[in-house]
Design a protein around this motif. Structure first.
Motif, mmCIF file in Angstrom:
data_model
loop_
_atom_site.group_PDB
_atom_site.id
_atom_site.type_symbol
_atom_site.label_atom_id
_atom_site.label_comp_id
_atom_site.label_asym_id
_atom_site.label_seq_id
_atom_site.Cartn_x
_atom_site.Cartn_y
_atom_site.Cartn_z
ATOM 1 N N MET A 37 0.837 -1.218 0.000
ATOM 2 C CA MET A 37 0.000 0.000 0.000
ATOM 3 C C MET A 37 0.864 1.258 0.000
ATOM 4 S SD MET A 37 -3.166 -1.008 2.436
ATOM 5 C CE MET A 37 -2.246 -1.903 3.672
ATOM 6 N N TYR A 38 1.943 1.235 0.789
ATOM 7 C CA TYR A 38 2.856 2.385 0.794
ATOM 8 C C TYR A 38 3.503 2.567 -0.576
ATOM 9 C CZ TYR A 38 2.524 2.387 5.909
ATOM 10 O OH TYR A 38 2.078 2.443 7.186
ATOM 11 N N ILE A 39 3.910 1.458 -1.159
ATOM 12 C CA ILE A 39 4.521 1.532 -2.496
ATOM 13 C C ILE A 39 3.505 2.065 -3.505
ATOM 14 C CG2 ILE A 39 5.546 0.172 -4.372
ATOM 15 C CD1 ILE A 39 7.397 0.481 -1.959
ATOM 16 N N PHE A 40 2.242 1.649 -3.382
ATOM 17 C CA PHE A 40 1.209 2.122 -4.302
ATOM 18 C C PHE A 40 1.026 3.634 -4.185
ATOM 19 C CE2 PHE A 40 -3.320 2.784 -5.480
ATOM 20 C CZ PHE A 40 -3.208 2.410 -6.799
ATOM 21 N N ILE A 41 1.040 4.146 -2.976
ATOM 22 C CA ILE A 41 0.915 5.601 -2.789
ATOM 23 C C ILE A 41 2.119 6.327 -3.388
ATOM 24 C CG2 ILE A 41 0.895 7.423 -1.027
ATOM 25 C CD1 ILE A 41 -0.835 5.458 0.661
#
Length: 87
Positions: A60-64
């Motif tokens: 999720m952090y990578i997606f953001i």
């Protein structure tokens, strides 16, 4: 370069950005969370095995980060090709 060629070059570069960013997100979510989980679980982050962390939080952090990078790249590309919306 006429408008049609300019738009074609713009679109080609846009697709390159999308492909690279989706590959990064795929590797972070599917690769780190599933494919390489056994290796990554040898390390810990915040007290959790790294493979588990990627599956639960990291993707999720990578997606953001991927979304923010796409925004920056597209703003730069818009200015480069004269398609920016600022007056």
């Amino acid at each position: 370069m006429d408008h049609k060629e300019l738009a074609k070059a713009y679109w080609k570069k846009n697709l390159t950005y999308v492909g690279v960013l989706l590959f990064i997100w795929f590797m972070a979510s599917y690769g780190a969370g599933i494919l390489f989980v056994d290796y990554l679980d040898n390390f810990t982050l915040g007290g959790f095995p790294l493979g588990f962390w990627f599956a639960q939080q990291g993707s999720m952090y990578i997606f953001i980060i991927v979304i923010a990078a796409y925004m920056v790249l597209m703003n730069k590309l818009d200015k480069e090709y004269g398609f920016d919306e600022q007056d």
